[in-house]
Design a protein around this motif. Structure first.
Motif, PDB file in Angstrom:
ATOM      1  N   VAL A   5      -8.091   0.754 -19.053  1.00  0.00           N
ATOM      2  CA  VAL A   5      -7.608   1.242 -17.758  1.00  0.00           C
ATOM      3  C   VAL A   5      -6.400   0.398 -17.378  1.00  0.00           C
ATOM      4  O   VAL A   5      -6.498  -0.825 -17.252  1.00  0.00           O
ATOM      5  CB  VAL A   5      -8.683   1.126 -16.665  1.00  0.00           C
ATOM      6  N   ILE A   6      -5.251   1.036 -17.224  1.00  0.00           N
ATOM      7  CA  ILE A   6      -4.044   0.319 -16.834  1.00  0.00           C
ATOM      8  C   ILE A   6      -3.866   0.467 -15.319  1.00  0.00           C
ATOM      9  O   ILE A   6      -3.938   1.575 -14.784  1.00  0.00           O
ATOM     10  CB  ILE A   6      -2.807   0.819 -17.613  1.00  0.00           C
ATOM     11  N   ALA A   7      -3.689  -0.662 -14.643  1.00  0.00           N
ATOM     12  CA  ALA A   7      -3.702  -0.640 -13.182  1.00  0.00           C
ATOM     13  C   ALA A   7      -2.870  -1.781 -12.626  1.00  0.00           C
ATOM     14  O   ALA A   7      -2.491  -2.708 -13.343  1.00  0.00           O
ATOM     15  CB  ALA A   7      -5.144  -0.751 -12.674  1.00  0.00           C
ATOM     16  N   LYS A   8      -2.625  -1.704 -11.327  1.00  0.00           N
ATOM     17  CA  LYS A   8      -1.968  -2.800 -10.628  1.00  0.00           C
ATOM     18  C   LYS A   8      -2.819  -3.218  -9.442  1.00  0.00           C
ATOM     19  O   LYS A   8      -3.620  -2.436  -8.921  1.00  0.00           O
ATOM     20  CB  LYS A   8      -0.560  -2.416 -10.181  1.00  0.00           C
ATOM     21  N   GLU A   9      -2.639  -4.465  -9.038  1.00  0.00           N
ATOM     22  CA  GLU A   9      -3.368  -4.978  -7.895  1.00  0.00           C
ATOM     23  C   GLU A   9      -3.035  -4.149  -6.652  1.00  0.00           C
ATOM     24  O   GLU A   9      -1.870  -3.792  -6.423  1.00  0.00           O
ATOM     25  CB  GLU A   9      -2.995  -6.441  -7.661  1.00  0.00           C
ATOM     26  N   CYS A  10      -4.056  -3.847  -5.868  1.00  0.00           N
ATOM     27  CA  CYS A  10      -3.890  -2.936  -4.741  1.00  0.00           C
ATOM     28  C   CYS A  10      -3.441  -3.682  -3.482  1.00  0.00           C
ATOM     29  O   CYS A  10      -4.236  -3.926  -2.558  1.00  0.00           O
ATOM     30  CB  CYS A  10      -5.188  -2.174  -4.498  1.00  0.00           C
ATOM     31  N   LEU A  11      -2.172  -4.031  -3.458  1.00  0.00           N
ATOM     32  CA  LEU A  11      -1.595  -4.773  -2.342  1.00  0.00           C
ATOM     33  C   LEU A  11      -0.804  -3.838  -1.434  1.00  0.00           C
ATOM     34  O   LEU A  11      -0.058  -2.974  -1.917  1.00  0.00           O
ATOM     35  CB  LEU A  11      -0.666  -5.870  -2.866  1.00  0.00           C
ATOM     36  N   PRO A  12      -0.929  -3.987  -0.113  1.00  0.00           N
ATOM     37  CA  PRO A  12      -0.152  -3.158   0.813  1.00  0.00           C
ATOM     38  C   PRO A  12       1.341  -3.254   0.531  1.00  0.00           C
ATOM     39  O   PRO A  12       1.884  -4.342   0.322  1.00  0.00           O
ATOM     40  CB  PRO A  12      -0.502  -3.763   2.186  1.00  0.00           C
ATOM     41  N   GLY A  13       1.982  -2.101   0.503  1.00  0.00           N
ATOM     42  CA  GLY A  13       3.411  -2.052   0.240  1.00  0.00           C
ATOM     43  C   GLY A  13       3.770  -2.048  -1.225  1.00  0.00           C
ATOM     44  O   GLY A  13       4.941  -1.868  -1.576  1.00  0.00           O
ATOM     45  N   ARG A  14       2.761  -2.216  -2.094  1.00  0.00           N
ATOM     46  CA  ARG A  14       3.021  -2.264  -3.533  1.00  0.00           C
ATOM     47  C   ARG A  14       2.407  -1.084  -4.283  1.00  0.00           C
ATOM     48  O   ARG A  14       2.834  -0.755  -5.376  1.00  0.00           O
ATOM     49  CB  ARG A  14       2.479  -3.582  -4.102  1.00  0.00           C
ATOM     50  N   VAL A  15       1.395  -0.472  -3.698  1.00  0.00           N
ATOM     51  CA  VAL A  15       0.742   0.679  -4.324  1.00  0.00           C
ATOM     52  C   VAL A  15       0.715   1.852  -3.348  1.00  0.00           C
ATOM     53  O   VAL A  15       0.704   1.657  -2.134  1.00  0.00           O
ATOM     54  CB  VAL A  15      -0.700   0.343  -4.769  1.00  0.00           C
ATOM     55  N   LYS A  16       0.733   3.059  -3.910  1.00  0.00           N
ATOM     56  CA  LYS A  16       0.626   4.287  -3.116  1.00  0.00           C
ATOM     57  C   LYS A  16       1.632   4.345  -1.970  1.00  0.00           C
ATOM     58  O   LYS A  16       1.314   4.771  -0.853  1.00  0.00           O
ATOM     59  CB  LYS A  16      -0.797   4.443  -2.566  1.00  0.00           C
ATOM     60  N   THR A  17       2.861   3.947  -2.245  1.00  0.00           N
ATOM     61  CA  THR A  17       3.873   3.919  -1.185  1.00  0.00           C
ATOM     62  C   THR A  17       4.260   5.324  -0.721  1.00  0.00           C
ATOM     63  O   THR A  17       4.761   5.483   0.395  1.00  0.00           O
ATOM     64  CB  THR A  17       5.126   3.169  -1.666  1.00  0.00           C
ATOM     65  N   ARG A  18       4.013   6.341  -1.564  1.00  0.00           N
ATOM     66  CA  ARG A  18       4.337   7.706  -1.142  1.00  0.00           C
ATOM     67  C   ARG A  18       3.290   8.286  -0.196  1.00  0.00           C
ATOM     68  O   ARG A  18       3.448   9.411   0.292  1.00  0.00           O
ATOM     69  CB  ARG A  18       4.519   8.603  -2.371  1.00  0.00           C
ATOM     70  N   LEU A  19       2.232   7.518   0.070  1.00  0.00           N
ATOM     71  CA  LEU A  19       1.247   7.947   1.067  1.00  0.00           C
ATOM     72  C   LEU A  19       1.612   7.454   2.465  1.00  0.00           C
ATOM     73  O   LEU A  19       0.924   7.758   3.440  1.00  0.00           O
ATOM     74  CB  LEU A  19      -0.143   7.415   0.701  1.00  0.00           C
ATOM     75  N   THR A  20       2.698   6.664   2.541  1.00  0.00           N
ATOM     76  CA  THR A  20       3.110   6.097   3.831  1.00  0.00           C
ATOM     77  C   THR A  20       4.502   6.611   4.208  1.00  0.00           C
ATOM     78  O   THR A  20       5.457   6.407   3.445  1.00  0.00           O
ATOM     79  CB  THR A  20       3.152   4.562   3.745  1.00  0.00           C
ATOM     80  N   PRO A  21       4.620   7.167   5.406  1.00  0.00           N
ATOM     81  CA  PRO A  21       3.548   7.679   6.239  1.00  0.00           C
ATOM     82  C   PRO A  21       2.976   8.974   5.653  1.00  0.00           C
ATOM     83  O   PRO A  21       3.550   9.476   4.694  1.00  0.00           O
ATOM     84  CB  PRO A  21       4.267   7.933   7.566  1.00  0.00           C
ATOM     85  N   PRO A  22       1.863   9.464   6.162  1.00  0.00           N
ATOM     86  CA  PRO A  22       1.237   9.148   7.437  1.00  0.00           C
ATOM     87  C   PRO A  22       0.313   7.924   7.405  1.00  0.00           C
ATOM     88  O   PRO A  22      -0.032   7.396   8.439  1.00  0.00           O
ATOM     89  CB  PRO A  22       0.432  10.409   7.757  1.00  0.00           C
ATOM     90  N   LEU A  23      -0.118   7.490   6.204  1.00  0.00           N
ATOM     91  CA  LEU A  23      -0.982   6.322   6.154  1.00  0.00           C
ATOM     92  C   LEU A  23      -0.164   5.056   6.360  1.00  0.00           C
ATOM     93  O   LEU A  23       1.024   5.008   6.053  1.00  0.00           O
ATOM     94  CB  LEU A  23      -1.708   6.246   4.813  1.00  0.00           C
ATOM     95  N   SER A  24      -0.805   4.018   6.843  1.00  0.00           N
ATOM     96  CA  SER A  24      -0.173   2.707   6.905  1.00  0.00           C
ATOM     97  C   SER A  24      -0.234   2.087   5.514  1.00  0.00           C
ATOM     98  O   SER A  24      -1.033   2.516   4.667  1.00  0.00           O
ATOM     99  CB  SER A  24      -0.914   1.812   7.896  1.00  0.00           C
ATOM    100  N   PRO A  25       0.579   1.072   5.222  1.00  0.00           N
ATOM    101  CA  PRO A  25       0.501   0.412   3.920  1.00  0.00           C
ATOM    102  C   PRO A  25      -0.893  -0.134   3.615  1.00  0.00           C
ATOM    103  O   PRO A  25      -1.345  -0.084   2.471  1.00  0.00           O
ATOM    104  CB  PRO A  25       1.543  -0.708   4.037  1.00  0.00           C
ATOM    105  N   VAL A  26      -1.591  -0.623   4.634  1.00  0.00           N
ATOM    106  CA  VAL A  26      -2.944  -1.153   4.423  1.00  0.00           C
ATOM    107  C   VAL A  26      -3.903  -0.024   4.057  1.00  0.00           C
ATOM    108  O   VAL A  26      -4.732  -0.160   3.146  1.00  0.00           O
ATOM    109  CB  VAL A  26      -3.435  -1.894   5.681  1.00  0.00           C
ATOM    110  N   GLU A  27      -3.797   1.108   4.751  1.00  0.00           N
ATOM    111  CA  GLU A  27      -4.667   2.253   4.438  1.00  0.00           C
ATOM    112  C   GLU A  27      -4.384   2.789   3.042  1.00  0.00           C
ATOM    113  O   GLU A  27      -5.305   3.137   2.292  1.00  0.00           O
ATOM    114  CB  GLU A  27      -4.462   3.355   5.471  1.00  0.00           C
TER     115      GLU A  27
END
Length: 214
Positions: A5-27
């Motif tokens: 499984v290739i992955a990165k640490e789930c840090l705010p602002g570093r992962v899933k940035t296209r979900l913000t907004p509407p989500l916050s970086p923490v969410e």
């Protein structure tokens, strides 16, 4: 076979940035964490020789029981995947962290396949969520431009031009956008990922409504 499984640490602002907004970086980071953990839990249930978490960052609160943790090398995603294949001499199936809906049955069927030379799981955005090689070769991945609409097509062509018998796996949706998260939650109802999406208030709307911004 080894399942990686290739992955990165789930840090705010570093992962899933296209979900913000509407989500916050923490969410967004929290949703990424649930996606990765659900993937690890599924892989843990597979009857396989070895499980590896190829990680960019630290595991922190992840439950990594049953996994050998390795650090990713530097460079682009193609290079990081290529090195993972070059480091091994026996069959490898590599999957990402963005398809928490992947099932035990899908993965076990690859592990039990004694015929195919390669396994390819296309993603609905044009990339791929899984890539496996009976005889690992990094050169089959190195140089493929990632995160493009034709990434999967180019990668599959590489495998076939090498003369490999490729088994196509079911197409899955990467969770990159809000509508992706909602769609994946709907097809994996009852899962931790679906519960996490529901807790963000997104399941009250259909995937079509989310896509339209309603």
């Amino acid at each position: 076979m080894r399942l990686v499984v290739i992955a990165k640490e789930c840090l705010p602002g570093r992962v899933k940035t296209r979900l913000t907004p509407p989500l916050s970086p923490v969410e967004a980071a929290s949703l990424a964490f649930v996606s990765l953990q659900q993937t690890l839990d599924t892989v843990r249930a597979v009857d396989v020789h070895e499980r590896v978490l190829l990680l960019d960052g630290e595991p922190d609160d992840l439950d990594t029981r049953g996994f050998h943790i390795e650090a990713q090398v530097g460079g682009g995603l193609d290079e990081r995947i290529a090195v993972a294949f070059d480091a091994r001499s026996s069959p490898v199936l590599l999957i990402g962290m963005d398809t928490p809906q992947v099932s035990l049955g899908m993965l076990q069927s690859v592990v039990d396949d004694e015929v195919s030379d390669a396994w390819f799981g296309p993603a609905t955005d044009g990339g791929f969520w899984a890539l496996g090689l009976r005889e690992p070769r990094g050169d089959l991945v190195r140089g493929v431009a990632m995160s493009r609409a034709d990434t999967g097509e180019v990668q599959l062509r590489r495998l076939r031009r090498a003369g490999l018998g490729v088994r196509r796996l079911p197409a899955l949706t990467d969770v990159d956008r809000i509508e992706d998260a909602v769609a994946v939650a709907h097809v994996s109802a009852g899962s931790p990922f679906a519960a996490a999406v529901r807790s963000l208030g997104l399941l009250a709307r259909s995937p079509q409504a989310v896509s339209a911004g309603r």
